[in-house]
Design an enzyme around this catalytic site. Structure first.
Site, PDB file in Angstrom:
ATOM      1  N   ARG A 102      -2.077  -5.782  -8.035  1.00 36.78           N
ATOM      2  CA  ARG A 102      -0.759  -6.755  -7.866  1.00 36.78           C
ATOM      3  C   ARG A 102      -0.590  -7.944  -9.006  1.00 36.78           C
ATOM      4  O   ARG A 102       0.334  -8.199  -9.477  1.00 36.78           O
ATOM      5  CB  ARG A 102      -1.006  -7.700  -6.653  1.00 36.78           C
ATOM      6  CG  ARG A 102      -0.802  -6.746  -5.247  1.00 36.78           C
ATOM      7  CD  ARG A 102      -1.252  -7.397  -4.065  1.00 36.78           C
ATOM      8  NE  ARG A 102      -2.743  -7.431  -4.118  1.00 36.78           N
ATOM      9  CZ  ARG A 102      -3.734  -7.232  -3.194  1.00 36.78           C
ATOM     10  NH1 ARG A 102      -3.137  -7.920  -1.830  1.00 36.78           N
ATOM     11  NH2 ARG A 102      -4.891  -7.197  -2.987  1.00 36.78           N
ATOM     12  N   HIS A 134       0.753  -1.232  -0.238  1.00 33.71           N
ATOM     13  CA  HIS A 134       0.102  -0.217   0.243  1.00 33.71           C
ATOM     14  C   HIS A 134       0.785   1.269  -0.035  1.00 33.71           C
ATOM     15  O   HIS A 134       0.537   2.288  -0.647  1.00 33.71           O
ATOM     16  CB  HIS A 134      -0.890   0.096   1.350  1.00 33.71           C
ATOM     17  CG  HIS A 134      -2.073  -0.823   1.354  1.00 33.71           C
ATOM     18  ND1 HIS A 134      -2.063  -1.831   2.419  1.00 33.71           N
ATOM     19  CD2 HIS A 134      -2.765  -1.441   0.320  1.00 33.71           C
ATOM     20  CE1 HIS A 134      -3.155  -2.549   2.123  1.00 33.71           C
ATOM     21  NE2 HIS A 134      -3.736  -2.337   1.042  1.00 33.71           N
ATOM     22  N   LYS A 178     -16.774  -3.558   9.565  1.00 35.38           N
ATOM     23  CA  LYS A 178     -17.908  -4.664  10.029  1.00 35.38           C
ATOM     24  C   LYS A 178     -17.152  -6.150  10.239  1.00 35.38           C
ATOM     25  O   LYS A 178     -17.226  -6.655  11.213  1.00 35.38           O
ATOM     26  CB  LYS A 178     -19.035  -4.948   9.022  1.00 35.38           C
ATOM     27  CG  LYS A 178     -20.273  -4.531   9.483  1.00 35.38           C
ATOM     28  CD  LYS A 178     -21.423  -5.028   8.522  1.00 35.38           C
ATOM     29  CE  LYS A 178     -21.463  -3.801   7.551  1.00 35.38           C
ATOM     30  NZ  LYS A 178     -22.448  -4.278   6.293  1.00 35.38           N
ATOM     31  N   SER A 189      -2.986  -7.521   3.275  1.00 36.48           N
ATOM     32  CA  SER A 189      -3.438  -7.334   4.859  1.00 36.48           C
ATOM     33  C   SER A 189      -3.814  -8.513   5.279  1.00 36.48           C
ATOM     34  O   SER A 189      -3.546  -8.908   6.315  1.00 36.48           O
ATOM     35  CB  SER A 189      -4.482  -6.249   4.835  1.00 36.48           C
ATOM     36  OG  SER A 189      -4.091  -4.978   4.248  1.00 36.48           O
TER      37      SER A 189
END
Ligand code: ADP
Length: 159
Positions: free
Chosen positions: A90, A17, A41, A128
């Site tokens: 990516r 990122h 959420k 992530s």
């Protein structure tokens, strides 16, 4: 003045990122990296933690602002006077999803264009979700995240 929004979950921000953000900051006058609040959420870190870690990781980039937003990305972009959405690519696996997203956004507001950047090959494999998986299983995340993020996560999860 060309303003770009770099939207995402950033749960947490990774070196991939950051690489996209640094290149974006060279190209555009201002980049606003913004955490989508609707990604909370199913989140790992809270929105506030993610914003704080992004802030620490990009303190060296003077034309970058850090924020979070609710609702549609294009509405947020318009509100900020931005005409560009910045996204990273990516591999081919990202392409289909990103193309659909960018075409949806373009159908909703054709004045806002999506620009894709590709990371350095050494960051290509980073996500992530893999950072979360490695961290929670006691692995070393040094190669994946900025130093400030590593320190925070290892302290929080007592690795
Ligand atoms: P989202 O939930 O919106 O996909 P992410 O935080 O996962 O948010 O990613 C934000 C953007 O950064 C996406 O465009 C994603 O493809 C891109 N991205 C994520 N990891 C990398 C990486 N290692 N290299 C380049 N781009 C990346």
């Amino acid at each position: 003045m060309k303003i770009a929004i770099y939207p995402g979950s950033f749960d947490p921000i990774t070196k991939g990122h950051l690489d996209v953000l640094e290149t974006g900051a060279e190209i555009f006058d201002k980049v606003i990296i913004a955490v989508a609040r609707n990604s909370e959420k199913h989140g790992f870190l809270t929105i506030e933690e993610r914003v704080d870690l992004i802030r620490q990781s990009c303190a060296h980039l003077k034309n970058v602002e850090v924020d979070s937003f609710n609702g549609l990305t294009i509405d947020y972009a318009q509100q900020k006077g931005a005409t560009i959405l910045l996204r990273g690519l990516r591999a081919v696996s990202d392409f289909e999803y990103e193309m659909q997203l960018s075409q949806n956004n373009s159908a909703l507001n054709h004045n806002i264009k999506t620009v894709f950047l590709i990371t350095k090959p050494k960051y290509n494999f980073i996500s992530s979700s893999s950072v979360r998986e490695i961290l929670l299983n006691g692995g070393d995340i040094t190669k994946f995240v900025p130093e400030e993020v590593k320190i925070y996560l290892e302290k929080k999860y007592k690795c």
